[in-house]
Structure formats: structure tokens, C-alpha cells
Design an enzyme around this catalytic site. Structure first.
Site, short mmCIF file in Angstrom:
data_model
loop_
_atom_site.label_atom_id
_atom_site.label_comp_id
_atom_site.label_asym_id
_atom_site.label_seq_id
_atom_site.Cartn_x
_atom_site.Cartn_y
_atom_site.Cartn_z
N ASP A 299 -20.38 -6.97 -26.75
CA ASP A 299 -21.55 -7.38 -26.78
C ASP A 299 -21.99 -8.43 -27.83
O ASP A 299 -21.85 -8.44 -28.81
CB ASP A 299 -22.52 -6.26 -27.25
N THR B 33 -24.61 -8.59 -30.56
CA THR B 33 -24.52 -7.51 -31.71
C THR B 33 -23.52 -8.27 -32.45
O THR B 33 -22.47 -8.77 -32.21
CB THR B 33 -24.08 -6.35 -31.16
N TRP C 48 -35.89 -13.58 -20.49
CA TRP C 48 -37.32 -13.57 -21.08
C TRP C 48 -37.42 -14.75 -21.88
O TRP C 48 -36.58 -15.32 -22.57
CB TRP C 48 -37.84 -12.49 -21.23
N ASP D 23 -26.49 -13.06 -24.54
CA ASP D 23 -26.55 -11.52 -24.90
C ASP D 23 -25.88 -10.64 -23.78
O ASP D 23 -26.52 -10.32 -22.81
CB ASP D 23 -27.98 -10.92 -25.22
N ASN E 196 -31.48 -8.94 -18.80
CA ASN E 196 -32.80 -9.55 -18.33
C ASN E 196 -32.91 -10.90 -19.03
O ASN E 196 -32.40 -11.24 -20.32
CB ASN E 196 -34.13 -8.96 -18.78
N TYR F 268 -37.51 -3.08 -27.78
CA TYR F 268 -36.84 -3.68 -28.74
C TYR F 268 -37.12 -2.89 -30.25
O TYR F 268 -38.43 -2.98 -30.31
CB TYR F 268 -36.70 -4.96 -28.84
#
Ligand SMILES: *[C@@H]1O[C@H](CO)[C@@H](O)[C@H](O)[C@H]1NC(C)=O
Ligand SMILES: *[C@@H]1O[C@H](CO)[C@@H](O)[C@H](O)[C@H]1NC(C)=O
Ligand SMILES: *[C@@H]1O[C@H](CO)[C@@H](O)[C@H](O)[C@H]1NC(C)=O
Ligand SMILES: *[C@@H]1O[C@H](CO)[C@@H](O)[C@H](O)[C@H]1NC(C)=O
Length: 396
Positions: A285, A288, A107, A100, A105, A145
Site C-alpha cells: 500500500d 500507507t 477523485w 494510492d 477510486n 475516510y
């Protein structure tokens, strides 16, 4: 295993194309979740998560919209997105990840996640005690989110992509993934490819570590996204350079306005040959699906397309008139990047199973554009962190 074989094959092919090949070019094949014919609900979910992600301060109207969005379920939110494999720790624990560029970040779900977290239990979980290279960090982590916030604990370990090994990478082990957001996704976690100022707690993003540890020759990664649904090989993310077989002509580069998001100037937007807007900013992005426009352009474009607004801020288009719709052109770095109706009209199934056509131009209560997969799928995109620029060329 199958994947590893194709990865090696790809690397071999790359070696033929590029003289230098000491493992600095790493291809990540992207999977594409089989839902190009997305349901209408998924489109709505995509939009509300967009608002949440950018958390835009657009005053009263934006707040109303966000609240409106919250009533819509965010399940399958990311069905329209692309994912690929990485592994963490020693021995490596595999994860399918969303790459993304709109966040920064890294995770993954934690082996110690809450029993209540369905999303966590549906995916691979990182077990720190099973990794000999795990280094505890212990700081708490959270990121917002849509329906809630994802939270967990920070850790450090090595992250492997292809045969490229990033050491001492700090990432989050998610212990709470509330709500349905990540339940049905084909990925377990997210690799943010934005810049450090965008990262929660200013954690050094994976790609910055990669460049710093000189794992790539050039501090560049590039995306090739196929716009063809239900393919297991839905595209390719290449770390360390460009794949010249995946685009035609030369890339048009523009300098970044800021290095946080991948933000750059947009000279103008034309609909059917007429400029409707000048001097805008845009963000590329990959996380998206659609194209998000500022309010004025959102209204103008969808009106010019003859769209019928619905209560849900969607614009319905007449499926039998799509071929007569205009080209929409983004002018970037003086070059024209056009989208045809087949690029920007999304086919979806209505609640009763009938086919409907929706405009990919969605609303962003902010004064910048977000060019998502609809655009990146049509235009191969080079994210050049080293030279703080972004480049586009027609995808092959
Ligand atoms: C994590 O790995 C350790 C060591 O291999 C093992 O004993 C433990 O059961 C694992 N925990 C979970 C939750 O899988
Ligand atoms: C990783 O951390 C260890 C321990 O702090 C250090 O010795 C090593 O040089 C680091 N490696 C890299 C590539 O930063
Ligand atoms: C996707 O690609 C396959 C062949 O690779 C083709 O047969 C099919 O028509 C394509 N589908 C769409 C929606 O373009
Ligand atoms: C869609 O376009 C076709 C062809 O122009 C037309 O016959 C039909 O009435 C239109 N449908 C709607 C709902 O406007």
C-alpha cells in the site's frame, strides 16, 4: 513547466534504455512532503487513518481503537506520503495527486464544493464547465475516510498523465471534504491504483482504463520511493514497465492472492534470524506510510526491539541503541527482504521538541500485514496487473 521539461528528459532517457518507445512508458515524478521528521501527532494520525481506511472488523478491541483514534486529529494525515501531477479535461486542469495502491477510486475537489470545505478551497478544483470533454454522470459518490466521508458527484472526462491520455474516465468531483484530513496535504485528490472490486460503486479504476485503451505496452506500473525527506523529487511512479536503473538484481514475483488490494502471500517473518510467524497475507500500500502488523506479531516484534509501549499504541525505542537492533526479514516468494533499523525506526519530534524514536511496526486489528512506504521505499515494487502478480527488488 519545470516539471514538464524533466518529464520529457526522463522520457528521452527511457527511449535510450528501451528500444520500443512510442510513449507507452510514462514516468510520474513523485513529490515528497517535507516532513520525514514528522511530529508524534502525525504518526498517531497516520495510525488512526489506517484503521479507518481498512475499516477492519476486529471485534470489540478494534472498535475501541477506532473510537480512540477518532479523538486524535487527522490533520497532516498524509504528510508522509508521495504525490505527483495529472491533468483532467480539455484544456487540461492540473492536479497534484496521491497515488494510492490501497484504494481504487479517483477523485479531485470540485469547483462547486461547499464553501465550508476548507480542504477543497486550499487546492485546485475541477471546473466541469471549463472542460470541452466533460460528460456529466450525475450519480452521487462517497468514500469513507477517518473523520467522515468525502462525498460528491461522478463525472467523466479525459485524464492526462505525462503525454498519456486516458479517455472516458469516470471519477468523483468532491463537493464535501469534511474535517481537517485533506487540508494541509500537498495533493488535491487521490488516484486509487487498486483493482476494481475495491472501488466504490465498482467504477473502473484509472489503470484498468489505461490497459484497456492499450495506452501501455504492458499492464504494469512500478514505484520507486526515496526514503529521504524534504526532496521535491521524492521518487518515481512508472506506468507501463520497470525502470531498471532504480533497482538491483532481479525482481522476485509472487502471484496475487486476490486482485482487489495488492494482496499476496508472505511466507514468513524473521526477527534477528528467528522466524516469529509463517504463512501470512500482506498488502502493498503506497498510501500507507508505516508497516501494519497483526496483533500477535505487533507485540512480538516491538517487544523484541525493546520498545516501550505508550498509552497511544506506539512503541518508543531508545534512540542511542538503534544500531544494535536486529534486521527484520520478510520472506516473499522464497526470497529474503530485510529491513534494517534505519528503515523501520522513525525519527519524530516530541511535543516539547525533543527527538524521539518510534517503531514503524504499528497495529492492525486484522490477520494480514500492510507493507507501506517503509517497505516499498526499501524495495522497488512492480505492480503487474496484467499477470496478477507483484514483484520486489532492492531499490537503488
Ligand atoms: C468555470 O468555468 C466557467 C467557464 O470557463 C466559468 O465561467 C466559471 O466562472 C468557472 N467556475 C468557477 C467556480 O471557477
Ligand atoms: C469514449 O466514449 C465515446 C462516446 O461514448 C466513444 O465514442 C469512444 O469510443 C470512447 N473512447 C474510448 C477510448 O473508450
Ligand atoms: C538526503 O540526501 C542528501 C543528498 O541527496 C543527503 O545530503 C542527505 O544527508 C540525505 N538525508 C537523509 C536523511 O538521508
Ligand atoms: C538509552 O541507551 C543508552 C545507551 O545504552 C543508555 O545509557 C540510556 O540510559 C538509555 N535510555 C533510556 C531512557 O533507557
Amino acid at each position: 513547466m519545470h516539471f514538464l521539461i524533466s518529464l520529457w528528459l526522463s522520457l528521452w532517457l527511457l527511449c535510450l534504455f528501451w528500444a520500443k518507445c512510442q510513449g507507452q512508458l510514462i514516468r510520474v515524478p513523485m513529490q515528497y512532503q517535507a516532513s520525514f521528521m514528522a511530529s508524534r501527532r502525525q504518526h498517531r494520525a497516520g495510525r488512526s487513518s489506517l484503521l479507518a481506511k481498512y475499516n477492519v472488523a476486529g471485534g470489540q478491541e478494534a472498535a475501541t481503537l477506532r473510537n480512540g483514534g477518532a479523538t486524535e486529529t487527522l490533520d497532516n494525515r498524509l504528510n508522509l506520503e508521495y504525490a505527483g501531477p495529472i491533468s483532467i479535461g480539455s484544456p487540461g486542469q492540473p492536479f497534484n495527486m496521491l497515488f494510492d495502491t490501497g484504494s481504487a477510486n479517483l477523485w479531485v475537489p470540485s469547483a462547486e464544493c461547499s464553501p465550508k470545505s476548507v480542504a477543497c478551497h486550499r487546492h485546485h478544483r475541477y471546473n466541469a464547465s471549463a472542460s470541452s470533454t466533460f460528460v456529466p454522470d450525475g450519480r452521487r459518490f462517497s468514500i469513507a475516510y477517518g473523520t467522515g466521508s468525502l462525498s460528491g458527484i461522478l463525472a467523466q472526462d479525459m485524464v492526462t498523465i505525462g503525454q498519456l491520455v486516458v479517455r472516458n474516465q469516470t471519477f468523483a468531483m468532491a463537493t464535501h471534504e469534511p474535517g481537517p484530513t485533506f487540508v494541509d496535504t500537498n495533493f488535491a485528490g487521490i488516484v486509487g491504483l487498486g483493482f476494481r472490486p475495491l472501488a466504490e460503486q465498482r467504477i473502473k479504476p484509472l489503470f484498468e482504463s489505461m490497459c484497456e485503451q492499450q495506452l501501455v505496452d504492458e499492464c504494469v506500473f512500478s514505484f520507486y520511493l526515496k526514503r529521504n525527506g524534504s526532496e521535491r523529487m521524492g521518487g518515481e511512479l512508472l506506468f507501463g514497465g520497470l525502470d531498471k536503473t532504480k533497482f538491483s538484481g532481479t525482481l522476485t514475483y509472487v502471484p496475487l492472492t486476490h486482485a482487489a488490494y495488492w494482496q499476496f502471500p508472505l511466507d514468513a517473518i524473521e526477527v534477528g534470524g528467528t522466524a516469529i510467524s509463517h504463512h501470512r497475507q500482506a498488502i502493498a500500500d503506497t498510501g500507507t506510510s508505516l508497516l501494519a502488523a497483526p496483533p500477535r506479531e505487533y507485540l512480538i516484534i516491538n517487544s523484541l526491539l525493546g520498545g516501550l509501549p505508550t498509552a497511544n499504541n506506539e512503541y518508543l525505542l531508545n534512540c542511542s541503541e538503534i544500531d544494535s537492533l536486529p534486521e527484520i526479514v520478510f520472506i516473499i516468494g522464497g526470497q529474503r527482504f530485510g529491513l534494517q533499523p534505519r528503515d523501520y525506526v522513525m525519527s519524530a519530534t516530541n511535543d516539547d521538541g525533543s527527538r524521539i524514536c518510534l517503531s514503524a511496526f504499528t497495529l492492525m486489528e486484522a490477520e494480514f500485514w500492510i507493507l507501506g512506504d517503509v517497505f516499498i521505499g526499501r524495495y522497488y515494487t512492480a505492480f503487474d496487473a496484467g499477470q496478477r502478480r507483484i514483484g520486489f527488488a532492492p531499490a537503488a
